[in-house]
Design a protein around this motif. Structure first.
Motif, PDB file in Angstrom:
ATOM      1  N   GLU A  88     -37.420  -8.452  28.271  1.00 30.26           N
ATOM      2  CA  GLU A  88     -36.629  -7.318  28.755  1.00 30.26           C
ATOM      3  C   GLU A  88     -37.505  -6.135  29.165  1.00 30.26           C
ATOM      4  O   GLU A  88     -37.023  -5.189  29.793  1.00 30.26           O
ATOM      5  N   ASP A  89     -38.777  -6.176  28.806  1.00 32.85           N
ATOM      6  CA  ASP A  89     -39.701  -5.100  29.208  1.00 32.85           C
ATOM      7  C   ASP A  89     -40.243  -5.321  30.619  1.00 32.85           C
ATOM      8  O   ASP A  89     -40.954  -4.466  31.152  1.00 32.85           O
ATOM      9  N   THR A  90     -39.921  -6.447  31.213  1.00 30.68           N
ATOM     10  CA  THR A  90     -40.377  -6.731  32.574  1.00 30.68           C
ATOM     11  C   THR A  90     -39.834  -5.708  33.560  1.00 30.68           C
ATOM     12  O   THR A  90     -38.669  -5.332  33.493  1.00 30.68           O
ATOM     13  N   GLY A  91     -40.702  -5.257  34.458  1.00 32.48           N
ATOM     14  CA  GLY A  91     -40.282  -4.308  35.475  1.00 32.48           C
ATOM     15  C   GLY A  91     -41.480  -3.588  36.067  1.00 32.48           C
ATOM     16  O   GLY A  91     -42.618  -3.828  35.670  1.00 32.48           O
ATOM     17  N   VAL A  92     -41.199  -2.705  37.000  1.00 33.20           N
ATOM     18  CA  VAL A  92     -42.237  -1.848  37.561  1.00 33.20           C
ATOM     19  C   VAL A  92     -42.239  -0.548  36.771  1.00 33.20           C
ATOM     20  O   VAL A  92     -41.199   0.094  36.625  1.00 33.20           O
ATOM     21  N   TYR A  93     -43.395  -0.186  36.268  1.00 32.40           N
ATOM     22  CA  TYR A  93     -43.535   1.009  35.454  1.00 32.40           C
ATOM     23  C   TYR A  93     -44.140   2.126  36.291  1.00 32.40           C
ATOM     24  O   TYR A  93     -45.177   1.939  36.941  1.00 32.40           O
ATOM     25  N   TYR A  94     -43.477   3.268  36.240  1.00 33.18           N
ATOM     26  CA  TYR A  94     -43.904   4.441  36.992  1.00 33.18           C
ATOM     27  C   TYR A  94     -44.225   5.585  36.047  1.00 33.18           C
ATOM     28  O   TYR A  94     -43.521   5.794  35.063  1.00 33.18           O
TER      29      TYR A  94
END
Length: 123
Positions: A88-94
């Motif tokens: 669930e931590d998958t994603g693009v981090y900004y």
């Protein structure tokens, strides 16, 4: 003002990553920096924020106890230590710089954004 986030990658469940966000400009110790993430098909969401001197930190409920935000003002850098990663931590981090000195959690409070770094956690 320019921000650059890096350190993402492909990891497995339970692994750790440390993201870094470097910023240009002076007086970095007055700058509030936040981390946000965006899952595919969803809106960008707050993850963590740190005040200019590091004395105030705030986290989204979903990451409390697993992610830690910190900063090194001498290097104009903010870190996001990510432990016990979950799919669930998958994603693009900004990373983003707040418009004011308030350590807010809303997208609208941030005026300057880095380009994002991809984090993928496989199960």
């Amino acid at each position: 003002v320019q921000l650059q986030a890096f350190g993402g990658g492909l990891v497995q469940t339970g692994d750790s990553l440390r993201l870094s966000c470097t910023a240009s400009g002076r007086a970095f110790d007055l700058v509030v920096v936040g981390w946000f993430r965006q899952h595919p098909g969803k809106e960008r969401a707050f993850v963590a924020v740190i005040s200019g001197n590091g004395g105030i930190t705030r986290y989204a409920d979903a990451v409390k106890g697993r992610l830690t935000i910190s900063r090194d003002n001498a290097k104009n850098t903010v870190f996001l230590q990510m432990n016990s990663l979950e799919p669930e931590d998958t994603g693009v981090y900004y990373c983003a710089r707040a418009s004011a000195r308030h350590a807010g959690t809303s997208l609208g409070e941030y005026a300057y954004w880095g380009q994002g770094t991809q984090v993928t956690v496989s199960s």
